[in-house]
Write an enzyme that holds these catalytic residues in place. Structure first.
Site, short mmCIF file in Angstrom:
data_model
loop_
_atom_site.label_atom_id
_atom_site.label_comp_id
_atom_site.label_asym_id
_atom_site.label_seq_id
_atom_site.Cartn_x
_atom_site.Cartn_y
_atom_site.Cartn_z
N ALA A 193 -74.69 33.34 35.84
CA ALA A 193 -73.34 33.88 35.94
C ALA A 193 -72.29 32.81 35.65
CB ALA A 193 -73.13 34.44 37.35
N CYS A 194 -71.09 33.26 35.40
CA CYS A 194 -69.94 32.35 35.22
C CYS A 194 -69.62 31.72 36.57
CB CYS A 194 -68.71 33.10 34.74
SG CYS A 194 -68.90 33.77 33.10
N PRO A 195 -69.23 30.48 36.68
CA PRO A 195 -69.11 29.57 35.54
C PRO A 195 -70.35 28.71 35.31
CG PRO A 195 -68.16 28.54 37.45
CD PRO A 195 -68.79 29.83 37.93
N MET A 196 -71.46 29.03 36.00
CA MET A 196 -72.61 28.13 35.88
C MET A 196 -73.15 28.10 34.45
SD MET A 196 -72.94 26.35 38.45
CE MET A 196 -74.45 25.54 37.91
#
Lengths: 782, 269
Positions: free
Chosen positions: A719-722
């Protein structure tokens, strides 16, 4: 009536523009789109948000007394009461409210004037030497050519969609008082061996970043060829000018990038093509004698000694015996409406051909019978304006500088005022400096025209112990003529604080110079250069901030010097901005479609898909020269220019037809295809080169694939921001220029990660929609 | 280049996302060594933020125990810690925030005799002390040892801070020596708004992290002063003093000495 002809379509265009203003005010048109259209209408937003400037075209600087009076009234009613005269011989109104703009434009049409092409990437106001028609030494009057060329060009739509601005100029003789050798295209009057009237043509000169003298393009063309040569240059620029980088777009950059031989070859091609079309030559109307000797009593001057001094300073003889031309100084070009209307009233008795705006932002009256000079003098005394200080002071040209210009570094107008002040109190023989040109630009872009100055200054930043302070580069000794124009050369630099002092010192040295008879260029070529170096050394050391803060505050500034508010200019709002508007809509619709719930009604999905197809089709049409903005034409044009040419796959033909039939029902199930079409358009835009060509993109397609990535990383399910963090981690392991492929989920990952990657300076080489996810190819920044 | 673990990527993701820090900057932070002298109002937030940021080694030096009157501002110490050695109390919190951080404790007051030996192992020093003799001692030791450090001071509602880099303006360039004993009130006499300790200590931590990552512009050759009562912040430019007794042209201070006159001599009950 104005000197040039208003084209038939302009009234309609102004109506459309009024509608657009309403749409903009109601929030239905984006600011960017509005800007792209209003700037070519000669309407700029000022630094103070919500206030506008309108620039009125005045071919050859001609204005009749009646027009001047009316413009003064516009300034009083809709502006701040001031007419500002520009260095392109035209008036501007400032502090205009948006809602008043259409009224002003309509009133202007009534006068036979227009603001069309005042700004943006257009054919700008066509200028001539200020004394064209009255200069005893001119070959012939070039005014009618500038006027007729204006009438022709403002009726041609491609004059408004150039890669960058295009400046034409005319000069009546080899003295080049109209700066034709420093223009995009300049014409210098001459007569050939058979007594035929014609012109020598210079091209690719101009001032701005990297100013350059024009190059001799054509040794002689008969005067019947002016339109063809100008048209060919415009066509050349339209087709080959750099549309991606507005900082390297003017015609002189095209000369540099093509090289002289190729430039001449391409110009030659255009010129032949234009000639084949057999256009009518310009309809040149000789102005004739429109001035008249009024039936009023001649007055004696109130103060004979001062009158004599004034005549020495500002009055010159005309070609026509017994008539005089008179310069009226206007400080920095700011003309109060009361003075303007008073002047209009006074001068009207002498006829229509009496007023011109000059390139040094003053007014030059003409055709004043000698016996009425006393009347003029008395009128000026009564009007209470300053009109009789040494000519050199009001000859100083300065741009607005950082006070209102987003690009300004220094407060050039403040510096110019300080120079005037210093010189007035210097005790120097200022009348001995008559005709000397002092020009001050607030930054290296030459709006103050320092490259053509005798003594020029351009704003820059210097630092002492890491602290910035305002300063100027000194240049000078420009030679402008048909024999060999040479722009001002660098002479040194000085702090803004010491600019007035060094200017006074330099002029003092010049006045004492033994070679003064050779003029300022002679002085620079002789002892002047060394002397200026010495003076620069004298002023080089400036005090620490704690010792004297004045050095760190620019003239008239309340805050210490800083570049914090420097922005980017408005001038070249144009085609790219139009594309950006559509690109923004594409991004918005993509997002909306992707976030639709599965349960959303099909009609909604189909409507969004249709809108997305519309913007995707329209975005790049402008690059093919197609000015189609309306719904019905766009899809067909897209098929012709993008699908038939092979830039976009034919598999989209069906959805384009469905979109053009407004068949939202069929499109409901085809949102994926619409998204993928949008991606292709975005990719083409990214791959487009500076002249709107997609060669790079087609090559990639032809090769079947882009170079394979060095490393690939599957970030689906992250998922964002990973996902972005991990992308950065991978990139940190690569060498500059290496490529990385990442796989991203649909939805917020594909909406966010590419932008973040680009913001860090990396390049998105390709993004491709796969089955429910995306592949993004990134090249690490060098 | 360290290959960050998945946990590290996630823990430090908000740093890594920053364009100016990125993986490279965070890797530098992970290898960085900071010494915090004094675990009071300034040292407490600095220690917490530096541990959270992943600074590789953090030295903490203080010879005091936690007092009930400390808790109003020294947020690293909790009520249950009253009576505990400050270094132990602080280490427990730092380890709890980030077990990766290597915490080195110096349970003693740093004085002329021992300070040089301690600072030599660190890349950056944070002055979190509360008295002038200590501040001048840290300045002198850092200038002589060519160590970057952050000076900070607070009183009532006001704070000031400067970052020193070798070759630039030092604390003695501006203030040649400690003020006379009676001229400056001590903390316990004058009082201090607890929150401004947090404001200033976190600025010091931010300076250390910027220096570690090699980004931005430090408070070098300028002093940040603020007045929280008016909430007014400004920076005052400083320049090297040629007559500075420590780093000037003819320095008179050639060795470290312990000044007398602890400004907060009433603080310890």
């Amino acid at each position: 009536m104005g000197s040039y002809e208003i084209p038939a379509g302009l009234t309609g265009e102004i109506k459309d523009f009024s509608c657009l203003i309403n749409e903009f005010k109601n929030g239905r048109v984006a600011a960017k789109e509005f800007k792209a259209i209003r700037v070519p209408f000669g309407m700029y937003e000022q630094r103070e948000e919500g206030t506008y400037m309108i620039r009125i075209r005045c071919a050859a600087g001609i204005i009749t007394p009646g027009e001047l009076g009316h413009i003064a009234s516009l300034a009083a009613r809709y502006g701040d009461g001031t007419i500002h005269i520009t260095t392109r011989q035209e008036p501007q109104l400032h502090y205009v409210k948006l809602e008043d703009a259409p009224k002003i434009m309509e009133e202007l049409i009534g006068l036979g004037l227009s603001s069309r092409g005042g700004g943006g990437n257009t054919v700008r106001n066509i200028t001539v030497s200020e004394d064209a028609g009255v200069d005893p030494y001119e070959v012939f009057d070039v005014t009618p050519y500038a006027v007729a060329l204006t009438s022709r060009f403002i009726a041609e739509p491609d004059s408004w969609t150039l890669p960058r601005k295009f400046k034409f100029a005319f000069s009546g003789s080899g003295a080049d008082k109209g700066l034709s050798t420093v223009s995009d295209l300049g014409f210098i009057a001459r007569v050939d061996g058979n007594g035929r009237k014609g012109f020598k043509v210079y091209a690719a000169g101009g001032m701005g970043a990297r100013s350059s003298a024009g190059k001799l393009l054509l040794e002689f063309i008969p005067d019947t060829e002016v339109y063809n040569a100008a048209k060919a240059a415009k066509e050349l620029f339209w087709k080959h000018g750099n549309r991606r980088n507005k900082h390297a777009a003017r015609l002189r950059f095209l000369w540099d990038s093509l090289g002289e031989a190729e430039f001449r070859r391409l110009f030659g091609e255009e010129y032949s093509r234009v000639k084949e079309r057999a256009y009518q030559p310009l309809d040149v109307k000789e102005t004739g004698e429109t001035s008249r000797v009024p039936d009023i009593a001649a007055e004696g001057p109130g103060n004979a000694a001062d009158f004599a001094l004034w005549k020495d300073r500002f009055v010159s003889m005309q070609k026509r015996k017994g008539f005089m031309s008179v310069t009226l100084p206007v400080e920095f070009g700011f003309l109060g409406h009361e003075h303007a209307s008073g002047l209009a009233g006074f001068i009207s008795v002498f006829g229509d051909d009496t007023v011109r705006f000059t390139r040094d932002q003053n007014i030059r009256l003409r055709n004043i019978p000698e016996k009425y000079l006393g009347n003029l003098y008395n009128f000026l005394i009564k009007s209470g304006v300053s009109f009789n200080r040494p000519q050199v002071l009001d000859g100083i040209v300065s741009c607005a500088g950082a006070s209102t210009c987003q690009l300004g570094i220094c407060l050039s107008r403040g510096a110019a005022k300080a120079v005037i002040n210093k010189l007035e109190n210097s005790g120097l023989d200022l009348d001995g400096l008559k005709g000397l040109k002092i020009n001050i630009s607030g930054c290296p872009n030459s709006c103050g025209q320092h490259p053509v100055a005798d003594l020029g200054f351009s704003g820059k930043v210097l630092r002492k112990n890491g602290r910035m302070y305002p300063a100027y580069k000194i240049s000078g000794g420009a030679v402008i003529n048909d024999v060999g124009t040479k722009l001002a050369g660098d002479l040194g630099e000085v702090s803004s604080r010491d600019l007035p002092s060094i200017a006074a010192d330099i002029l003092g040295a010049y006045l004492l110079d033994a070679d003064r008879a050779k003029g300022f260029q002679g002085f620079i070529a002789g002892s002047g250069k060394k002397e200026i170096e010495r003076l620069c050394a004298k002023y080089a050391e400036i005090p620490e901030f704690e010792e004297d803060r004045n050095y760190y505050y620019d003239w008239g500034a309340k805050e210490p010097f800083s570049l914090a508010t420097r922005g980017s200019g408005e001038c070249s709002a144009g085609v790219s901005d139009l594309i950006e508007v559509d690109m923004d809509n594409i991004a918005r619709l993509q997002k909306e479609i992707l976030s639709l719930e599965r349960t959303a009604p099909g009609a909604r999905r189909g409507e969004l898909a249709r809108e997305l197809i519309f913007y995707s089709s329209r975005a790049l049409l402008v690059t093919r020269g197609v000015d189609e903005r309306a719904e019905k034409g766009v899809f067909g044009e897209f098929i012709e220019h993008f699908i038939d040419s092979g830039l976009v796959s034919g598999s989209y033909r069906d959805i384009l037809c469905e979109a053009s039939r407004n068949d939202a029902g069929s499109l409901a199930g085809k949102a994926e295809e619409a998204l993928s079409l949008a991606e292709r358009v975005k990719y083409l835009y990214g791959a487009m080169d500076s002249s709107f060509s997609f060669d790079a993109a087609s090559r990639v397609q032809a090769a079947g694939d882009i170079a394979r990535p060095g490393v690939s990383r599957d970030l689906r399910g992250v998922a964002c921001p990973m996902n972005f963090v991990k992308t950065k981690m991978e990139l940190s392991k690569l060498n500059p220029g290496d490529t990385l492929e990442i796989l991203l989920d649909d939805g917020s990952p594909i909406e966010n990660v590419p932008g973040s990657v680009k913001a860090e300076g990396h390049e998105i080489v390709a993004s491709e929609k796969k089955n429910g996810y995306w592949s993004l190819l990134i090249r690490k920044k060098a | 280049m360290i290959d960050l673990t998945e946990d590290q990527l996630e823990r430090y993701s908000r740093h890594i996302i920053l364009k100016d820090i990125g993986v490279e900057g965070q890797s530098k932070i992970l290898e960085f060594k900071v010494l915090i002298i004094g675990l009071g109002g300034l040292g407490a937030p600095a220690a917490l933020y530096l541990a959270a940021a992943g600074v590789g080694t953090i030295g903490i030096a203080d010879g005091d125990t936690v007092d009930l009157s400390n808790l109003q501002r020294q947020v690293i110490h909790f009520t249950a810690d009253v009576g505990k050695r400050k270094v132990i109390s602080a280490m427990e919190k730092m380890k709890a925030i980030n077990p990766d951080t290597n915490v080195v404790v110096y349970d003693e007051k740093l004085v002329a005799a021992n300070i040089a030996g301690v600072i030599k192992d660190y890349d950056f020093i944070i002055d979190g002390t509360d008295n002038f003799p200590a501040k001048f001692l840290i300045n002198d030791a850092c200038v002589m040892g060519k160590k970057p450090f952050s000076h900070g001071g607070i009183l009532r509602f006001e704070g000031q801070t400067v970052t020193y880099l070798p070759g630039h303006t030092c604390y003695r360039c501006v203030f040649t020596g400690p003020p006379p004993k009676s001229s400056v009130p001590s903390c316990s006499e004058a009082g201090v708004l607890g929150a401004i300790a947090g404001m200033l200590g976190t600025i010091q931590a931010a300076e250390a992290i910027k220096y570690a990552a090699g980004v931005g512009r430090l408070l070098v050759d300028r002093m940040l002063v603020f007045d929280a009562l008016k909430m007014d912040f400004r920076t005052v430019p400083l320049s090297r003093n040629p007559r500075c007794p420590l780093c000037g042209e003819n320095p008179s201070i050639r060795e470290l000495v312990d000044h007398e006159q602890p400004a907060c001599d009433i603080r310890r009950k």
